[in-house]
Design an enzyme around this catalytic site. Structure first.
Site, PDB file in Angstrom:
ATOM      1  N   GLU A  41       1.602   0.249  18.581  1.00 28.59           N
ATOM      2  CA  GLU A  41       0.387   1.035  18.364  1.00 28.59           C
ATOM      3  C   GLU A  41       0.481   2.396  19.044  1.00 28.59           C
ATOM      4  OE1 GLU A  41      -1.821   0.327  16.299  1.00 28.59           O
ATOM      5  OE2 GLU A  41      -1.787  -1.855  16.026  1.00 28.59           O
ATOM      6  N   ASP A  49       5.038  -5.356   7.198  1.00 29.74           N
ATOM      7  CA  ASP A  49       4.708  -4.256   6.287  1.00 29.74           C
ATOM      8  C   ASP A  49       5.447  -2.943   6.536  1.00 29.74           C
ATOM      9  OD1 ASP A  49       3.321  -4.004   8.657  1.00 29.74           O
ATOM     10  OD2 ASP A  49       1.359  -3.733   7.749  1.00 29.74           O
ATOM     11  N   GLU A 107     -10.090  -9.100   5.217  1.00 27.59           N
ATOM     12  CA  GLU A 107      -8.843  -9.148   5.964  1.00 27.59           C
ATOM     13  C   GLU A 107      -7.844 -10.109   5.335  1.00 27.59           C
ATOM     14  OE1 GLU A 107      -7.778  -7.500   9.704  1.00 27.59           O
ATOM     15  OE2 GLU A 107      -8.065  -6.637   7.713  1.00 27.59           O
ATOM     16  N   GLU A 123      -5.396   1.319   3.959  1.00 24.05           N
ATOM     17  CA  GLU A 123      -4.206   1.113   3.133  1.00 24.05           C
ATOM     18  C   GLU A 123      -4.494   1.186   1.631  1.00 24.05           C
ATOM     19  OE1 GLU A 123      -3.203  -0.182   7.123  1.00 24.05           O
ATOM     20  OE2 GLU A 123      -4.900  -0.684   5.805  1.00 24.05           O
ATOM     21  N   THR A 146       3.336   5.840   8.915  1.00 27.79           N
ATOM     22  CA  THR A 146       2.457   4.718   8.565  1.00 27.79           C
ATOM     23  C   THR A 146       1.036   4.949   9.030  1.00 27.79           C
ATOM     24  OG1 THR A 146       2.356   2.298   8.521  1.00 27.79           O
ATOM     25  CG2 THR A 146       2.827   3.340  10.653  1.00 27.79           C
TER      26      THR A 146
END
Length: 893
Positions: free
Chosen positions: A108, A255, A349, A367, A453
């Site tokens: 993160e 991902d 989710e 996304e 990302t």
């Protein structure tokens, strides 16, 4: 021509709406939260780690480094807010401290903070070169990025080169002060989503070590792929390289690993990254892609699905497929996701293969907006503008609050969570603005940059700068593949749809009703009463043990119900007894909701009990009843005097509609029965009628604080600041003591307080003489003893026929901050499953001490007697089944 004009007007309209929404979110963060990491939009304050209740791994993104501001830097420039950007950069340089003694997520921190600093630097030097803004800038953001890069490097001190998942910004890893370094596992995405930021840092600064470390981690993951399937698992041991979780997909945990392989090729020009991506992509399309679905499989048995649900993070994949050039499956998956959004307003989710909600939260993830933007750029199809319009409308209608935008706690109920993640500003508004913006609206060419990302901008010219790394790992071997599916990698989108504007529509059309066919929409009450149409599955939060229809549904799902002596119920499921496989699946989901609901309530903070003290004749404070508190209304712990008044029974007794006897309730403490509606609704109705307080009495006959855990009343998912009166909850036994007193003495006065007060000795002495005159009566009017209390017989109070059973819509929770959406789902049990002594959102076990409900000693204050009923014992029988199911789910045979 007229249609083009209409679309141009829509561009302008929605582009400006995106700007207004961004201003609403950003200004509230700066006004109410900065310099905190995030804004808490429901309480209008900043989220500072350590000052708010821990949210577990979610908090690993917070490092006391003004996360949201750093994450938003390049968004300001994309939205043409250059003045605000200049001010923000100055604030970051002046205020942000990266040397904090705090443990953060390497992943993160890399994508949000390091990426945010690099993205800010990229656009800062671009603006400086243009000559109007940032003329004072001298690479300060890059210097901060380099400092942060060095703080992340200790995480790579492993034999494999895979980084530890967490690092202490001040002390690194494995030092005693660091409080980290003991972990053995990390997710594939966590270790494989570093190359863009680390390589950019190396190439901006000329310091090669960052790119070298990121490449080594990628090389290790590649070497550990499952060779027969060419898939990677979700979790890997950072020391041995063994796969800890062997399921594989394109969603959570993996991902961005795939994303960074392709984008590393684009940014760095290294063919080895493209070859690896193409190898993985072939495996994905061979095993995981089941158009329009993307389903996890086992890396060793790729023809076997590992689970029957999908998570929302896979919504990025259609956008990556656009970059790859594989448009047809991108359109198909995107359309499926859009249909789920149209059904639930947001992408849950997680959702099942038949498009039911699996995990109900939605933390405003970007996304899907990302994929929408890329598909519009690829196809030019205005359909995707309509998709963007839907996203904007839903955000404003369902997520917008006075202090920003709040994450959805449950997409089914619309309840909110006090959360606005930094990625909402970093990504959502960037992609939505770019979707509706013309080239003339941009102050720079977005095509000169690649998105990380986290949607941070890195300039493509980095591919030719400071190339200190060999472009090809000669020792790496690649599987021989059919190269035909690689032809369109990074294509020119202008030639993807030659002379065929209907191409995208022809792919979407067969999927228009796929969601509704698989998962019918809920029907109205009128349709339900007429017996027309299928009924939605019973949710744990709605279950009422006294409802015959619910009991019949349970039986159909293979769930049996056992009533316990303490008033609670025990649920046991045997899938083989279900009427059908679909009913068995519904039963399993129902039990899973019960598990999560109870576990969630157990973890919440426990409020202390409150007291209802009968102070009128002939009790004078000698009877003290243990009461459950409410999470709304007057906080009795802050009002030591409490609230004192005579009690009055309301009409209707459940308090779920306008009170019809307000004259009897005004300036009184209202008594009402639990059931039929939310607690907050009852409170609002009696407050409107003029009540000064309220007592809710459990309708589960025989329930008592002697045998059942203490509860507290939760809100209704909305702002409850309008409720100013105190509300307390009494079990049936304690409530009947008050009801019996009313029948016997009519005028009964009580004191609602945080703890019992001294008896009213003066009033008791005045009454003593009349009490003695009545001594010839068989039963003297003294306070009931504890043993008498235990035998108290309750007559049905007025309106008692409206009893709804133990599973009312008004949940009682140990400390839930939100009454709705408490049953967030999680994949668990698959065989016989037992829910011991549980009610949905109303009587879960609790490990906190419980309080004695009565007091009989004449000259003492209330005495609280601890009663322990640990949740662990209640859920013990479930755990083995849960673990067995999880093992089966992973297919570890």
């Amino acid at each position: 021509m007229g249609r083009q004009t209409t679309y141009a007007f829509s561009f302008f309209c929605f582009r400006n709406q995106v700007l207004e929404m961004f201003d609403h979110a950003y200004s509230n963060y700066m006004e109410h939260a900065y310099p905190a990491d995030e804004l808490m939009p429901l309480t209008c304050r900043g989220r500072v780690r350590g000052q708010e209740p821990s949210r577990g791994d979610v908090d690993d993104a917070l490092g006391k480094f003004s996360l949201t501001l750093i994450d938003t830097l390049d968004t300001l420039v994309v939205l043409n807010k250059t003045k605000e950007f200049e001010e923000a950069v100055k604030k970051v340089i002046k205020d942000v401290n990266l040397d904090n003694d705090i443990v953060v997520s390497v992943f993160e921190t890399n994508i949000r903070v390091l990426g945010g600093l690099l993205g800010g630097h990229s656009v800062a030097i671009m603006l400086k070169e243009k000559g109007e803004y940032m003329q004072w800038y001298n690479g300060e953001l890059l210097h901060m990025a380099k400092e942060l890069g060095y703080k992340l490097l200790p995480a790579f001190n492993t034999t494999s080169g895979l980084p530890y998942p967490r690092v202490n910004l001040k002390f690194g890893v494995r030092h005693p002060e660091a409080r980290t370094g003991t972990e053995s596992d990390t997710c594939t995405a966590c270790a494989g989503t570093l190359i863009l930021e680390f390589a950019a840092l190396s190439r901006f600064t000329g310091t090669s070590i960052f790119e070298e470390y990121a490449r080594k981690a990628l090389d290790f993951i590649w070497e550990k792929r499952q060779r027969s399937s060419n898939l990677v698992g979700v979790t890997i041991n950072i020391h041995t390289g063994d796969w800890v979780r062997k399921d594989s997909g394109v969603g959570a945990g993996i991902d961005s690993y795939y994303e960074y392989l392709l984008k590393a090729y684009v940014l760095l020009g290294d063919d080895s990254f493209l070859e690896r991506f193409n190898t993985h992509y072939d495996a994905i399309m061979r095993y995981i892609s089941q158009p329009p679905l993307l389903l996890d499989v086992h890396i060793h048995k790729p023809m076997l699905n590992a689970r029957t649900w999908m998570d929302s993070l896979l919504a990025f994949f259609p956008g990556l497929q656009v970059l790859k050039g594989d448009i047809r499956p991108a359109i198909e998956t995107h359309e499926m996701l859009y249909q789920v959004i149209k059904k639930h307003n947001f992408l849950p989710e997680a959702f099942t293969t038949d498009f039911r909600v699996h995990w109900a939260q939605h933390p405003l993830r970007p996304e899907f907006a990302e994929s929408t933007y890329f598909l519009y750029k690829a196809t030019g199809d205005p359909y995707y503008l309509e998709v963007g319009k839907t996203l904007i409308e839903n955000l404003n209608k369902y997520a917008r609050v006075p202090c920003g935008f709040a994450a959805m706690k449950d997409v089914r109920t619309g309840s909110h969570e006090d959360r606005m993640d930094s990625f909402f500003l970093a990504e959502m508004f960037k992609y939505l603005y770019l979707l509706f913006a013309d080239k003339e609206d941009m102050i720079f060419d977005i095509e000169d940059y690649i998105f990380t990302t986290e949607a941070h901008l890195l300039p493509l010219w980095l591919s030719t700068t400071n190339q200190t790394i060999s472009k090809k790992n000669a020792s790496t071997e690649y599987t021989e593949l059919d190269d035909s599916n690689f032809d369109w990698t990074c294509p020119n989108t202008q030639i993807l749809f030659p002379n065929d504007p209907m191409f995208a529509q022809s792919i979407r059309e067969p999927l228009k009703n796929v969601v509704d066919k698989s998962c019918p929409r809920g029907i109205s009450r009128a349709e339900e009463s007429l017996g027309s149409g299928p009924k939605p599955p019973l949710r744990a939060r709605d279950f009422m043990a006294s409802n015959p229809e619910h009991l019949e549904i349970l039986k159909k799902m293979g769930v049996s119900l056992i009533h316990l002596k303490d008033g609670r119920v025990q649920l046991v499921q045997h899938a083989v007894q279900a009427a059908s496989s679909l009913d068995a699946e519904d039963g399993l989901r129902f039990m899973q909701e019960m598990i999560e609901l109870s576990s969630q309530q157990q973890k919440e903070q426990q409020l202390p009990p409150r007291a209802v003290q009968i102070v009128s004749h002939p009790f004078f404070g000698r009877v003290v009843l243990t009461a459950g508190p409410a999470q709304f209304g007057m906080d009795l712990s802050k009002h030591k005097a409490g609230t004192r008044g005579f009690v009055a029974t309301i009409k209707p007794y459940n308090g779920c509609s306008e009170i019809t006897n307000p004259e009897a309730v005004k300036e009184k403490i209202a008594l009402m029965q639990r059931g039929q509606c939310m607690f907050a609704e009852k409170a609002r109705n009696i407050q409107k009628a003029g009540a000064i307080g309220g007592i809710v009495i459990d309708d589960n006959e025989g329930s008592s604080s002697d045998t059942a855990p203490l509860f507290q009343m939760a809100g209704d998912g909305k702002n409850t600041d309008d409720i100013t009166i105190p509300m307390l909850f009494l079990f049936s036994k304690e409530g009947n003591i008050i009801l019996d007193a009313i029948r016997e003495y009519e005028a009964v006065e009580v004191l609602l307080s945080d703890k019992a007060k001294d008896r009213d000795l003066e009033m008791e002495n005045m009454d003593q003489k009349s009490s003695e005159n009545d001594s010839h009566k068989p039963n003297s009017e003294e306070a009931p003893s504890e043993s008498q209390d235990a035998e108290a017989v309750s007559e049905e109070p007025e309106g008692g026929g409206e009893s709804s059973g133990v599973g009312d819509p008004d949940p009682l929770s140990p400390a839930s901050t939100d009454s709705v959406s408490m049953a967030d789902e999680d994949p668990h049990t698959s065989g016989p499953t037992e829910a011991s002594a549980l009610e949905p959102a109303c009587s879960p076990g609790d490990s906190q001490p419980q309080e004695q409900n009565t007091q009989t000693e004449a000259n003492s204050k209330a005495h609280w007697d601890s009663k322990v009923q640990p949740m662990e014992s209640i859920l013990a029988d479930w755990n083995e089944d849960i673990e067995a199911f999880e093992m089966m789910e992973k297919d570890e045979l």
